[in-house]
Design an enzyme around this catalytic site. Sequence first.
Site, PDB file in Angstrom:
ATOM      1  N   LEU A 190      10.326 -43.986 -39.294  1.00  0.00           N
ATOM      2  CA  LEU A 190       9.611 -45.223 -39.597  1.00  0.00           C
ATOM      3  C   LEU A 190       9.237 -45.309 -41.070  1.00  0.00           C
ATOM      4  O   LEU A 190       9.153 -46.392 -41.640  1.00  0.00           O
ATOM      5  CB  LEU A 190       8.339 -45.320 -38.750  1.00  0.00           C
ATOM      6  CG  LEU A 190       8.534 -45.423 -37.237  1.00  0.00           C
ATOM      7  CD1 LEU A 190       7.193 -45.347 -36.530  1.00  0.00           C
ATOM      8  CD2 LEU A 190       9.238 -46.717 -36.881  1.00  0.00           C
ATOM      9  N   GLY A 191       8.952 -44.178 -41.677  1.00  0.00           N
ATOM     10  CA  GLY A 191       8.563 -44.148 -43.079  1.00  0.00           C
ATOM     11  C   GLY A 191       8.444 -42.709 -43.541  1.00  0.00           C
ATOM     12  O   GLY A 191       8.358 -41.784 -42.734  1.00  0.00           O
ATOM     13  N   GLU A 192       8.452 -42.523 -44.834  1.00  0.00           N
ATOM     14  CA  GLU A 192       8.304 -41.182 -45.387  1.00  0.00           C
ATOM     15  C   GLU A 192       7.687 -41.263 -46.769  1.00  0.00           C
ATOM     16  O   GLU A 192       7.727 -42.299 -47.432  1.00  0.00           O
ATOM     17  CB  GLU A 192       9.638 -40.447 -45.429  1.00  0.00           C
ATOM     18  CG  GLU A 192      10.758 -41.191 -46.139  1.00  0.00           C
ATOM     19  CD  GLU A 192      12.087 -40.482 -45.981  1.00  0.00           C
ATOM     20  OE1 GLU A 192      12.128 -39.255 -46.225  1.00  0.00           O
ATOM     21  OE2 GLU A 192      13.082 -41.137 -45.621  1.00  0.00           O
ATOM     22  N   GLY A 193       7.099 -40.147 -47.180  1.00  0.00           N
ATOM     23  CA  GLY A 193       6.456 -40.076 -48.482  1.00  0.00           C
ATOM     24  C   GLY A 193       6.151 -38.639 -48.830  1.00  0.00           C
ATOM     25  O   GLY A 193       6.699 -37.706 -48.234  1.00  0.00           O
ATOM     26  N   GLY A 194       5.246 -38.464 -49.803  1.00  0.00           N
ATOM     27  CA  GLY A 194       4.910 -37.117 -50.223  1.00  0.00           C
ATOM     28  C   GLY A 194       4.229 -36.311 -49.142  1.00  0.00           C
ATOM     29  O   GLY A 194       4.261 -35.083 -49.153  1.00  0.00           O
ATOM     30  N   VAL A 198       7.249 -40.009 -40.883  1.00  0.00           N
ATOM     31  CA  VAL A 198       6.713 -40.591 -39.655  1.00  0.00           C
ATOM     32  C   VAL A 198       7.875 -41.051 -38.785  1.00  0.00           C
ATOM     33  O   VAL A 198       8.768 -41.771 -39.254  1.00  0.00           O
ATOM     34  CB  VAL A 198       5.778 -41.780 -39.950  1.00  0.00           C
ATOM     35  CG1 VAL A 198       5.249 -42.378 -38.654  1.00  0.00           C
ATOM     36  CG2 VAL A 198       4.614 -41.333 -40.820  1.00  0.00           C
ATOM     37  N   LYS A 212       3.579 -38.262 -36.982  1.00  0.00           N
ATOM     38  CA  LYS A 212       3.545 -37.942 -38.408  1.00  0.00           C
ATOM     39  C   LYS A 212       3.763 -36.437 -38.571  1.00  0.00           C
ATOM     40  O   LYS A 212       2.918 -35.626 -38.224  1.00  0.00           O
ATOM     41  CB  LYS A 212       2.197 -38.350 -39.005  1.00  0.00           C
ATOM     42  CG  LYS A 212       2.084 -38.109 -40.498  1.00  0.00           C
ATOM     43  CD  LYS A 212       0.736 -38.600 -40.996  1.00  0.00           C
ATOM     44  CE  LYS A 212       0.588 -38.411 -42.496  1.00  0.00           C
ATOM     45  NZ  LYS A 212      -0.738 -38.870 -42.983  1.00  0.00           N
ATOM     46  N   ASP A 310      -7.526 -44.983 -50.227  1.00  0.00           N
ATOM     47  CA  ASP A 310      -6.188 -45.527 -50.431  1.00  0.00           C
ATOM     48  C   ASP A 310      -6.021 -46.847 -49.675  1.00  0.00           C
ATOM     49  O   ASP A 310      -5.023 -47.050 -48.976  1.00  0.00           O
ATOM     50  CB  ASP A 310      -5.132 -44.520 -49.990  1.00  0.00           C
ATOM     51  CG  ASP A 310      -3.761 -44.807 -50.610  1.00  0.00           C
ATOM     52  OD1 ASP A 310      -3.711 -45.555 -51.607  1.00  0.00           O
ATOM     53  OD2 ASP A 310      -2.752 -44.276 -50.100  1.00  0.00           O
TER      54      ASP A 310
END
Length: 508
Positions: A190-194, A198, A212, A310
């Site tokens: 669904l999404g990714e980051g540092g 997810v 997550k 955030d």
Amino acid sequence: MSSGDLKSDLSRKTSFLGLKLWVVMGLCVGVFIVGILCILSIWVTCRRKSRRTLDGYSHCQIPHVSKDIKVDRVGAANVHDHPESLFLTIHDKPNETTSEKMLVHLGRSKSSDADNISQCSSIFHHERGFSSQSGEEGSSGTVRKQPSYGIAMPSPLIGLPEVSQLGWGHWFTLRDLELATNRFSAENVLGEGGYGVVYKGRLINGTEVAVKKLLNNLGQAEKEFRVEVEAIGHVRHKNLVRLLGYCIEGVHRMLVYEYVNNGNLEQWLHGAMRHHGTLTWEARVKVLLGTAKALAYLHEAIEPKVIHRDIKSSNILIDDAFNAKVSDFGLAKLLDSGESHITTRVMGTFGYVAPEYANTGLLNEKSDIYSFGVLVLEAVTGRDPVDYSRPANEVNLVEWLKMMVGNRRAEEVVDSDIEVRPSTRALKRALLVALRCVDPDSEKRPRMSQVVRMLETEEVPYREDRRNRRSRTASMEIESVKESCSSSADVESKVGRADSSTSDTILG
């Protein structure tokens, strides 16, 4: 002893079947190794049996917050009478008609792209009584004054054994989540980051979840896991994404959240969800109001208070009824009641970070309030907080809007994609809220509970405050006039001028 003597000793026959000594010693070592392996095999078998026993335990239901529910009260008398269910207060139940009004030209069908939203993390724990200032609900809320009706709500974890060791949620095994996400397939991302990645998943009972999976970079996964679990676990709020459970297995640290499948505010304003339609003014205000209620709860209704750090449009998820769901608490900090601020490394997203926090590293709830003000401006204008593709005097959203309002051009800042433009009063209310929140002096920013009241009222914000200031100004004028023995007509004239001046200053 010489090597020849040692060799002769090892070669001599023993009384055990006439075997040589070195043969007997080899057999002993072999038997010892086989014994160790047998013990390990028995231990593994026992563990598997105990795990199957856990799977056979009776099912437990965990309180679930439906999008149709306003108040989630834990600890009420009805709960003790009916331990298998949670009794909730119904309030503001959305219907299909209301939801359809939230969009312009929104098609009835949803494409598979809606599943590719950025699903982040969530919410915070710490139990404390309901705060009337926050205007919302919490897990340990006291009884509200309006009448309530008990209804049993199904849990998303029905059909799963309750094996949590933290006293809340569900303790998932690595195998559970591998099955749910098709072994963490790239198709389910669904999404990714540092922070990690997810994944969308489906539990064995059919419930859709967002998993997550935290990246274990020099212990960062352990740190973020602790932050979110310690802060989120017991909190229940309509406008906070719910944490359902977790996984601790070896080096793996994972968090399991409710799945919100209608995108986030950033996607509706700037990205992938725009092809579904344009958010109406009413939809934008509803999302902003829900976000404000969530922050009011985190800042004012629980102890210690939670600073999100955030707040931005991509962290405001939206459900099918266009309720806001604040997510991603990986950067959050806790602030005890005795602390006015904490000093920490500056973190957040460029364009949303409060100037005093960026300059000094001093953090408190006023930083979140500034970020919320930027969020309001983003929703009103449809612009990014910082956009280098625009002319130099329009790059920074906050500064550009202040310039437009100062030049009496507030009507021109509304997102051109909104077909039915807001009334002058509604626009003025939203801009006043935003400008209050982004005040350079953090002490002049309102509390989030005040923001909630300003967004909910149909009147111009801070009318009560203006009346108070007018009253104080009038009193000062009256005293001054009394001292100089002026006439009552002069008093009325001065009070009128003071009212007018204050009103003009606030209304721009």
